[in-house]
Design an enzyme around this catalytic site. Sequence first.
Site, PDB file in Angstrom:
ATOM      1  CE  LYS A 162      -9.510   1.102   4.130  1.00 17.85           C
ATOM      2  NZ  LYS A 162      -8.348   1.467   4.942  1.00 17.85           N
TER       3      LYS A 162
ATOM      4  CG  ASP B 278      -0.916  -4.277   7.402  1.00 12.85           C
ATOM      5  OD1 ASP B 278      -1.933  -4.063   8.083  1.00 12.85           O
ATOM      6  OD2 ASP B 278      -0.368  -3.400   6.704  1.00 12.85           O
TER       7      ASP B 278
ATOM      8  CD1 TRP C 128      -0.091  -1.470   2.989  1.00 14.39           C
ATOM      9  CD2 TRP C 128      -0.497   0.642   3.622  1.00 14.39           C
ATOM     10  NE1 TRP C 128       0.227  -1.356   4.329  1.00 14.39           N
ATOM     11  CE2 TRP C 128      -0.012  -0.081   4.748  1.00 14.39           C
ATOM     12  CE3 TRP C 128      -0.828   1.989   3.782  1.00 14.39           C
ATOM     13  CZ2 TRP C 128       0.149   0.497   5.992  1.00 14.39           C
ATOM     14  CZ3 TRP C 128      -0.669   2.562   5.025  1.00 14.39           C
ATOM     15  CH2 TRP C 128      -0.186   1.825   6.109  1.00 14.39           C
TER      16      TRP C 128
END
Length: 432
Positions: free
Chosen positions: A271, A235, A134
């Site tokens: 999220k 992660d 990312w």
Amino acid sequence: MTSRFSVVKVGPPIEVFAVNKAYLDDTSDLKVNLSVGAYRTDEGKPWVLPVVRKTEKQLADDETLNHEYLPVLGLDACSSAATKMLLGADSSAFAQGRAFGVQTLSGTGALRVGAEFLLRQLKYTTFYYSSPTWGNYIAEQNLEPEGELELFQQNHHLLFTNAGFTEPRQYRYWNAETRSLDLDGFLEDLRAAPKDSVIILHACAHNPTGCDPTHEQWTQIADVIEERQLFPFFDSAYQGFASGDLEKDAWAVRYFADRGFELLCAQSFAKNFGLYNERVGNLTMVVKDVGDLLAVKSQLTLIVRGMYSNPPNHGGRIVATVLNNPQLLEEWKECVRTMANRVLDMRRGLKERLERLGTPGTWDHIVTQIGMFSYTGLSPRQVEHLTQKYHIYLLKSGRINMCGLTTKNIDYVAKAIHETVVEISENTINKL
């Protein structure tokens, strides 16, 4: 007297925020934002999960709550529930007390705290992250060639080097030719890694590719990590959000833990709870010997104390309340399924439209990828064309947020992609 700050140079902008600003400044009625990694409803609006809104009202009415500091390692009701959610109710590591959590400033904070701990206490200095991972910065025009651009796009690189790691390395992950996992390259790079290298692994819904290893491939990855005595650091930003199934999305982490690995995992609730600005995260640690916990926790306490002192309460209290209440937990799971299913619908819809238009290239990867993002394979020139001509905003890598698609704009976006691919034919179409 000359200013002391005159030596400070302007840093490159953060791409996703720069692209979002450009979108906001655009006055076109046709504009579409596929850049920012946040859930949007079919009306293109942010969504406060109903269970979150309900919980916030309950907390606001509870006069026994106050705004006193939390402990340095956070709200135990939050971190313990988050750790159990990650590892599973039947986890031997959790049941034996070999796993615990630390409430952090979302997943980014968990990564940074974990990195500093590994550097200071275990003296690890080498870390590997996926190519790509990312993003963070876009390079200014004078930061060519592309190799330099890559350096500024990887947020894992920034987090670990800022924590003091001195040997950043990448492992191959994305195969542009097949638009799938480059397992051979991945394993080859792991086999070449020095002992005690920290290997950053995406637990599910790999960002930005949306391409995850299969269970069999995870087994092969674990074999090499064990053989080479490497350290896994997961992660996990999308548990539940990726597939709609909390258990399925946690498979990789649970497999490593059940296999006996010591590991770290950074969890984010931005999220899957929609708590983007509340910065709710958890750093889960799994150890082999319960006798190590006192010393480990004491050192983590010193790291957090010297960094941000203690985490904020509000978001952590929301997560703790929901995860520890069976009725609220089921309501949350339904919200997560709602978000995941909308993303899946948009994936199917975009692929069907591109194929119906006869768009050059293969678009199966749109539906085989998972999670919020799709690595479309569009080139930087095609991305620029989409933005300039059609007012469609996405990252230069071709990554799009599937939540930016709606039933109202998906036909427009599909047609724009089709016309762009036809007009700007790249030999590297669907490659990155």
